[in-house]
Design a protein around this motif. Structure first.
Motif, PDB file in Angstrom:
ATOM      1  N   LEU A 127      -2.200  22.722  14.117  1.00  0.00           N
ATOM      2  CA  LEU A 127      -3.350  22.881  13.220  1.00  0.00           C
ATOM      3  C   LEU A 127      -4.471  21.975  13.698  1.00  0.00           C
ATOM      4  CD1 LEU A 127      -1.700  22.750   9.657  1.00  0.00           C
ATOM      5  CD2 LEU A 127      -2.580  24.778  10.829  1.00  0.00           C
ATOM      6  N   ASP A 128      -5.714  22.361  13.409  1.00  0.00           N
ATOM      7  CA  ASP A 128      -6.777  21.402  13.669  1.00  0.00           C
ATOM      8  C   ASP A 128      -6.857  20.476  12.454  1.00  0.00           C
ATOM      9  OD1 ASP A 128      -8.653  22.380  11.735  1.00  0.00           O
ATOM     10  OD2 ASP A 128      -9.478  23.790  13.182  1.00  0.00           O
ATOM     11  N   VAL A 129      -7.456  19.317  12.651  1.00  0.00           N
ATOM     12  CA  VAL A 129      -7.455  18.277  11.636  1.00  0.00           C
ATOM     13  C   VAL A 129      -8.132  18.746  10.347  1.00  0.00           C
ATOM     14  CG1 VAL A 129      -8.268  15.945  11.087  1.00  0.00           C
ATOM     15  CG2 VAL A 129      -7.301  16.437  13.335  1.00  0.00           C
ATOM     16  N   GLN A 130      -9.251  19.426  10.485  1.00  0.00           N
ATOM     17  CA  GLN A 130      -9.962  19.885   9.283  1.00  0.00           C
ATOM     18  C   GLN A 130      -9.093  20.856   8.480  1.00  0.00           C
ATOM     19  OE1 GLN A 130     -13.904  21.429   9.924  1.00  0.00           O
ATOM     20  NE2 GLN A 130     -14.170  21.971   7.795  1.00  0.00           N
ATOM     21  N   ARG A 131      -8.432  21.768   9.154  1.00  0.00           N
ATOM     22  CA  ARG A 131      -7.587  22.733   8.452  1.00  0.00           C
ATOM     23  C   ARG A 131      -6.397  22.030   7.790  1.00  0.00           C
ATOM     24  NH1 ARG A 131      -7.655  26.805   5.245  1.00  0.00           N
ATOM     25  NH2 ARG A 131      -5.874  28.189   5.455  1.00  0.00           N
ATOM     26  N   PHE A 132      -5.795  21.082   8.504  1.00  0.00           N
ATOM     27  CA  PHE A 132      -4.704  20.315   7.921  1.00  0.00           C
ATOM     28  C   PHE A 132      -5.174  19.632   6.635  1.00  0.00           C
ATOM     29  CE2 PHE A 132      -2.538  16.321   7.157  1.00  0.00           C
ATOM     30  CZ  PHE A 132      -1.218  16.720   7.113  1.00  0.00           C
ATOM     31  N   ASN A 133      -6.340  18.998   6.684  1.00  0.00           N
ATOM     32  CA  ASN A 133      -6.873  18.302   5.512  1.00  0.00           C
ATOM     33  C   ASN A 133      -7.141  19.258   4.354  1.00  0.00           C
ATOM     34  OD1 ASN A 133      -6.782  15.605   6.261  1.00  0.00           O
ATOM     35  ND2 ASN A 133      -8.705  15.740   7.374  1.00  0.00           N
ATOM     36  N   GLU A 134      -7.667  20.435   4.654  1.00  0.00           N
ATOM     37  CA  GLU A 134      -7.926  21.423   3.597  1.00  0.00           C
ATOM     38  C   GLU A 134      -6.619  21.788   2.892  1.00  0.00           C
ATOM     39  OE1 GLU A 134      -9.741  24.682   5.663  1.00  0.00           O
ATOM     40  OE2 GLU A 134     -11.675  23.658   5.868  1.00  0.00           O
ATOM     41  N   ILE A 135      -5.607  22.074   3.674  1.00  0.00           N
ATOM     42  CA  ILE A 135      -4.311  22.454   3.104  1.00  0.00           C
ATOM     43  C   ILE A 135      -3.693  21.270   2.363  1.00  0.00           C
ATOM     44  CG2 ILE A 135      -1.947  23.191   3.659  1.00  0.00           C
ATOM     45  CD1 ILE A 135      -3.222  24.729   6.075  1.00  0.00           C
ATOM     46  N   HIS A 136      -3.806  20.089   2.937  1.00  0.00           N
ATOM     47  CA  HIS A 136      -3.224  18.903   2.318  1.00  0.00           C
ATOM     48  C   HIS A 136      -3.898  18.570   0.986  1.00  0.00           C
ATOM     49  CE1 HIS A 136      -0.830  15.312   2.168  1.00  0.00           C
ATOM     50  NE2 HIS A 136      -1.911  14.602   1.914  1.00  0.00           N
ATOM     51  N   GLN A 137      -5.198  18.632   0.964  1.00  0.00           N
ATOM     52  CA  GLN A 137      -5.916  18.342  -0.282  1.00  0.00           C
ATOM     53  C   GLN A 137      -5.550  19.357  -1.361  1.00  0.00           C
ATOM     54  OE1 GLN A 137     -10.036  18.162   0.841  1.00  0.00           O
ATOM     55  NE2 GLN A 137      -9.852  16.114   1.712  1.00  0.00           N
ATOM     56  N   ILE A 197       0.847  -1.179   0.000  1.00  0.00           N
ATOM     57  CA  ILE A 197       0.000   0.000   0.000  1.00  0.00           C
ATOM     58  C   ILE A 197       0.887   1.236   0.000  1.00  0.00           C
ATOM     59  CG2 ILE A 197      -1.711   1.264   1.336  1.00  0.00           C
ATOM     60  CD1 ILE A 197      -2.668  -1.444   2.396  1.00  0.00           C
ATOM     61  N   LYS A 198       0.633   2.136  -0.892  1.00  0.00           N
ATOM     62  CA  LYS A 198       1.431   3.357  -1.005  1.00  0.00           C
ATOM     63  C   LYS A 198       1.009   4.333   0.087  1.00  0.00           C
ATOM     64  CE  LYS A 198       3.684   2.238  -4.703  1.00  0.00           C
ATOM     65  NZ  LYS A 198       4.466   1.102  -4.354  1.00  0.00           N
ATOM     66  N   PHE A 199       1.983   5.110   0.610  1.00  0.00           N
ATOM     67  CA  PHE A 199       1.713   5.998   1.731  1.00  0.00           C
ATOM     68  C   PHE A 199       0.679   7.060   1.418  1.00  0.00           C
ATOM     69  CE2 PHE A 199       2.481   9.807   4.241  1.00  0.00           C
ATOM     70  CZ  PHE A 199       2.138   9.295   5.472  1.00  0.00           C
ATOM     71  N   LYS A 200       0.781   7.708   0.253  1.00  0.00           N
ATOM     72  CA  LYS A 200      -0.174   8.777  -0.045  1.00  0.00           C
ATOM     73  C   LYS A 200      -1.582   8.225  -0.054  1.00  0.00           C
ATOM     74  CE  LYS A 200       2.889  11.888  -2.381  1.00  0.00           C
ATOM     75  NZ  LYS A 200       2.816  13.281  -2.402  1.00  0.00           N
ATOM     76  N   PHE A 233      -7.042   9.865   6.666  1.00  0.00           N
ATOM     77  CA  PHE A 233      -7.596  11.173   6.957  1.00  0.00           C
ATOM     78  C   PHE A 233      -8.963  11.398   6.327  1.00  0.00           C
ATOM     79  CE2 PHE A 233      -3.304  12.530   8.210  1.00  0.00           C
ATOM     80  CZ  PHE A 233      -3.643  13.047   9.434  1.00  0.00           C
ATOM     81  N   ILE A 234      -9.053  11.176   5.056  1.00  0.00           N
ATOM     82  CA  ILE A 234     -10.283  11.537   4.356  1.00  0.00           C
ATOM     83  C   ILE A 234     -11.412  10.572   4.658  1.00  0.00           C
ATOM     84  CG2 ILE A 234     -11.318  11.896   2.087  1.00  0.00           C
ATOM     85  CD1 ILE A 234      -8.496  12.872   1.210  1.00  0.00           C
ATOM     86  N   LEU A 235     -11.143   9.284   4.649  1.00  0.00           N
ATOM     87  CA  LEU A 235     -12.218   8.326   4.833  1.00  0.00           C
ATOM     88  C   LEU A 235     -12.588   8.122   6.290  1.00  0.00           C
ATOM     89  CD1 LEU A 235     -11.379   5.640   2.142  1.00  0.00           C
ATOM     90  CD2 LEU A 235     -12.970   7.533   2.018  1.00  0.00           C
ATOM     91  N   THR A 236     -11.638   8.263   7.191  1.00  0.00           N
ATOM     92  CA  THR A 236     -11.945   7.994   8.585  1.00  0.00           C
ATOM     93  C   THR A 236     -12.359   9.240   9.345  1.00  0.00           C
ATOM     94  OG1 THR A 236     -10.394   6.167   8.533  1.00  0.00           O
ATOM     95  CG2 THR A 236     -11.095   6.921  10.687  1.00  0.00           C
ATOM     96  N   ILE A 237     -11.625  10.315   9.167  1.00  0.00           N
ATOM     97  CA  ILE A 237     -11.957  11.523   9.914  1.00  0.00           C
ATOM     98  C   ILE A 237     -13.226  12.163   9.358  1.00  0.00           C
ATOM     99  CG2 ILE A 237     -11.169  13.833  10.534  1.00  0.00           C
ATOM    100  CD1 ILE A 237      -8.338  12.669  10.577  1.00  0.00           C
ATOM    101  N   PHE A 238     -13.290  12.278   8.055  1.00  0.00           N
ATOM    102  CA  PHE A 238     -14.492  12.801   7.422  1.00  0.00           C
ATOM    103  C   PHE A 238     -15.275  11.618   6.898  1.00  0.00           C
ATOM    104  CE2 PHE A 238     -11.476  16.321   6.848  1.00  0.00           C
ATOM    105  CZ  PHE A 238     -12.131  17.237   7.632  1.00  0.00           C
ATOM    106  N   THR A 239     -16.169  11.107   7.684  1.00  0.00           N
ATOM    107  CA  THR A 239     -16.857   9.874   7.350  1.00  0.00           C
ATOM    108  C   THR A 239     -17.605   9.958   6.043  1.00  0.00           C
ATOM    109  OG1 THR A 239     -18.737  10.568   8.662  1.00  0.00           O
ATOM    110  CG2 THR A 239     -17.142   9.139   9.734  1.00  0.00           C
ATOM    111  N   GLY A 240     -17.495   8.866   5.299  1.00  0.00           N
ATOM    112  CA  GLY A 240     -18.172   8.572   4.062  1.00  0.00           C
ATOM    113  C   GLY A 240     -18.670   9.686   3.186  1.00  0.00           C
ATOM    114  N   SER A 241     -19.795  10.269   3.513  1.00  0.00           N
ATOM    115  CA  SER A 241     -20.485  11.148   2.567  1.00  0.00           C
ATOM    116  C   SER A 241     -19.680  12.374   2.177  1.00  0.00           C
ATOM    117  CB  SER A 241     -21.831  11.574   3.142  1.00  0.00           C
ATOM    118  OG  SER A 241     -21.631  12.283   4.333  1.00  0.00           O
ATOM    119  N   VAL A 242     -18.953  12.966   3.094  1.00  0.00           N
ATOM    120  CA  VAL A 242     -18.178  14.152   2.758  1.00  0.00           C
ATOM    121  C   VAL A 242     -17.078  13.795   1.758  1.00  0.00           C
ATOM    122  CG1 VAL A 242     -16.635  15.926   3.664  1.00  0.00           C
ATOM    123  CG2 VAL A 242     -18.662  15.288   4.937  1.00  0.00           C
TER     124      VAL A 242
END
Length: 158
Positions: A73-83, A2-5, A12-21
């Motif tokens: 950073l809060d998790v949501q902000r980290f994810n926004e910047i990361h995405q 499994i590749k790291f990215k 982050f995306i699938l677990t923290i922001f559950t499914g629908s988002v």
């Protein structure tokens, strides 16, 4: 392997922001059908490995959330910047300080990669599967409705 990215994105995306988002923002691409012959015994091994990985995922997710928060950073902000940093079509306004924090946090998370991959492989091997076979079964499950149904029955039984 499994590749790291891909791994980090899943955590982050699938677990923290559950499914629908997460899935609402993902374009749907047709999956290639993977034909695989799977006995009930092998599917049971996969189910056990899958459940073990889900539990491990929760622990790792908590560790990664702590790394993000400890990094300022809060998790949501980290994810926004990361995405935005990994998708040229996505933009986000971020201060230089936020970008530096994101970079430092990402380095810390990437430092966890080898240990996490080893733990994932051990969970799968402990259930009697190879990484290659687990990945092949996981790919087949994305498109094979009958296989999904069999797995779901096994997961809800236990």
């Amino acid at each position: 392997m499994i590749k790291f990215k891909k791994f980090a994105g899943l955590l982050f995306i699938l677990t923290i922001f559950t499914g629908s988002v997460a899935t609402a923002q993902q374009p749907t691409t047709p999956q290639k059908q993977v034909d695989v012959d799977v006995s009930d015994a092998e599917l049971a091994k996969f189910a056990e490995a899958y459940q073990g990985l889900r539990m491990m995922n929760q622990e790792i997710n908590q560790q990664m959330m702590k790394v993000v928060q400890d990094g300022g950073l809060d998790v949501q902000r980290f994810n926004e910047i990361h995405q935005a940093s990994s998708n040229p079509d996505k933009e986000v306004e971020a201060t230089e300080e936020e970008l530096q924090k994101h970079k430092a946090i990402l380095a810390d998370i990437e430092g966890m990669q080898k240990e996490v991959e080893t733990k994932m492989e051990n969970v799968i091997k402990d259930k009697g599967l190879t990484m290659q076979r687990y990945e092949k079964l996981a790919m087949a499950l994305q498109t094979d409705q009958e296989l999904q149904s069999r797995l779901q029955k096994m997961l809800t039984k236990g």
